[in-house]
Design a protein around this motif. Structure first.
Motif, PDB file in Angstrom:
ATOM      1  N   GLU A  28       0.873  -1.545  -0.059  1.00  0.00           N
ATOM      2  CA  GLU A  28       0.063   0.088   0.159  1.00  0.00           C
ATOM      3  C   GLU A  28       1.441   1.229  -0.269  1.00  0.00           C
ATOM      4  N   LEU A  29       0.891   2.099  -0.771  1.00  0.00           N
ATOM      5  CA  LEU A  29       1.269   3.573  -1.052  1.00  0.00           C
ATOM      6  C   LEU A  29       0.609   4.544  -0.202  1.00  0.00           C
ATOM      7  N   LYS A  30      -0.935   4.418  -0.199  1.00  0.00           N
ATOM      8  CA  LYS A  30      -1.827   5.841  -0.215  1.00  0.00           C
ATOM      9  C   LYS A  30      -3.034   5.387  -0.098  1.00  0.00           C
ATOM     10  N   ARG A  31      -4.304   6.123   1.100  1.00  0.00           N
ATOM     11  CA  ARG A  31      -5.443   5.214   0.688  1.00  0.00           C
ATOM     12  C   ARG A  31      -6.152   7.270   1.471  1.00  0.00           C
ATOM     13  N   ASP A  32      -7.212   7.337   0.713  1.00  0.00           N
ATOM     14  CA  ASP A  32      -8.321   8.788   0.601  1.00  0.00           C
ATOM     15  C   ASP A  32      -9.702   8.310   1.459  1.00  0.00           C
ATOM     16  N   ARG A  35     -12.478   6.433   0.600  1.00  0.00           N
ATOM     17  CA  ARG A  35     -12.828   5.975  -0.995  1.00  0.00           C
ATOM     18  C   ARG A  35     -11.896   5.694  -2.148  1.00  0.00           C
ATOM     19  N   SER A  36     -10.577   5.760  -1.720  1.00  0.00           N
ATOM     20  CA  SER A  36      -9.588   4.764  -2.948  1.00  0.00           C
ATOM     21  C   SER A  36      -8.515   4.595  -1.963  1.00  0.00           C
ATOM     22  N   VAL A  37      -7.720   3.561  -2.769  1.00  0.00           N
ATOM     23  CA  VAL A  37      -6.551   2.599  -1.647  1.00  0.00           C
ATOM     24  C   VAL A  37      -5.426   2.851  -3.379  1.00  0.00           C
ATOM     25  N   TRP A  38      -3.970   3.180  -2.841  1.00  0.00           N
ATOM     26  CA  TRP A  38      -3.199   2.985  -3.587  1.00  0.00           C
ATOM     27  C   TRP A  38      -2.286   1.976  -3.476  1.00  0.00           C
ATOM     28  N   LEU A  39      -1.901   0.705  -4.466  1.00  0.00           N
ATOM     29  CA  LEU A  39      -0.670   0.029  -4.418  1.00  0.00           C
ATOM     30  C   LEU A  39       0.405   0.251  -5.187  1.00  0.00           C
ATOM     31  N   ARG A  40       1.663   0.020  -4.581  1.00  0.00           N
ATOM     32  CA  ARG A  40       2.875   0.045  -5.582  1.00  0.00           C
ATOM     33  C   ARG A  40       2.012  -1.526  -6.864  1.00  0.00           C
ATOM     34  N   VAL A  45       1.440   2.167 -10.394  1.00  0.00           N
ATOM     35  CA  VAL A  45       0.231   2.398  -8.742  1.00  0.00           C
ATOM     36  C   VAL A  45      -1.087   1.915  -9.775  1.00  0.00           C
ATOM     37  N   LEU A  46      -1.163   0.935  -8.744  1.00  0.00           N
ATOM     38  CA  LEU A  46      -2.549   0.655  -8.644  1.00  0.00           C
ATOM     39  C   LEU A  46      -3.406   0.895  -8.224  1.00  0.00           C
ATOM     40  N   MET A  47      -4.975   1.828  -8.856  1.00  0.00           N
ATOM     41  CA  MET A  47      -5.723   2.491  -7.992  1.00  0.00           C
ATOM     42  C   MET A  47      -6.857   1.673  -7.728  1.00  0.00           C
ATOM     43  N   LEU A  48      -7.176   1.787  -6.616  1.00  0.00           N
ATOM     44  CA  LEU A  48      -8.138   0.914  -6.659  1.00  0.00           C
ATOM     45  C   LEU A  48      -9.323   1.943  -6.137  1.00  0.00           C
TER      46      LEU A  48
END
Length: 111
Positions: A28-32, A35-40, A45-48
């Motif tokens: 995991e790189l980031k989450r909002d 609403r969203s989770v970003w993965l390496r 980057v895979l943006m969910l």
């Protein structure tokens, strides 16, 4: 030119994170919030994302998100143990679906 990011629409970002981050091991790189989770995913980057900007279909896709792996045998075993049905297989790729119905491939194919 290379792939920077791929965004996929998901119903539940946390469930999608468990699938891609937990089962497939993408960090995991980031989450909002919720609403969203970003993965390496390698260099990309895979943006969910619960919501995607712009026009397009309201759910899912007809695309395949293919991820590079070193060995299909161990991944096939891991997917089976997790109860993930393998829908198709080629000499180089295992194909299955994520919790939102997106087609995902794990591939040893070298370009």
């Amino acid at each position: 030119v290379g792939i920077l990011q791929v965004a996929v629409r998901v119903q539940d970002p946390e469930a999608a994170r468990e699938f891609y981050g937990g089962l497939l091991g993408l960090p995991e790189l980031k989450r909002d919030g919720a609403r969203s989770v970003w993965l390496r995913a390698g260099d990309a980057v895979l943006m969910l994302e619960q919501n995607l900007r712009g026009k397009g279909p309201g759910e899912g896709s007809g695309h395949v998100l293919a991820l590079a792996v070193d060995d299909l045998g161990s991944w096939k075993e891991k997917l089976v143990l997790a109860g993930i049905p393998i829908e198709d297989r080629t000499e180089h790729t295992l194909l299955f679906r994520d919790p939102d119905g997106h087609r995902v491939g794990l591939s040893v194919y070298e370009l």
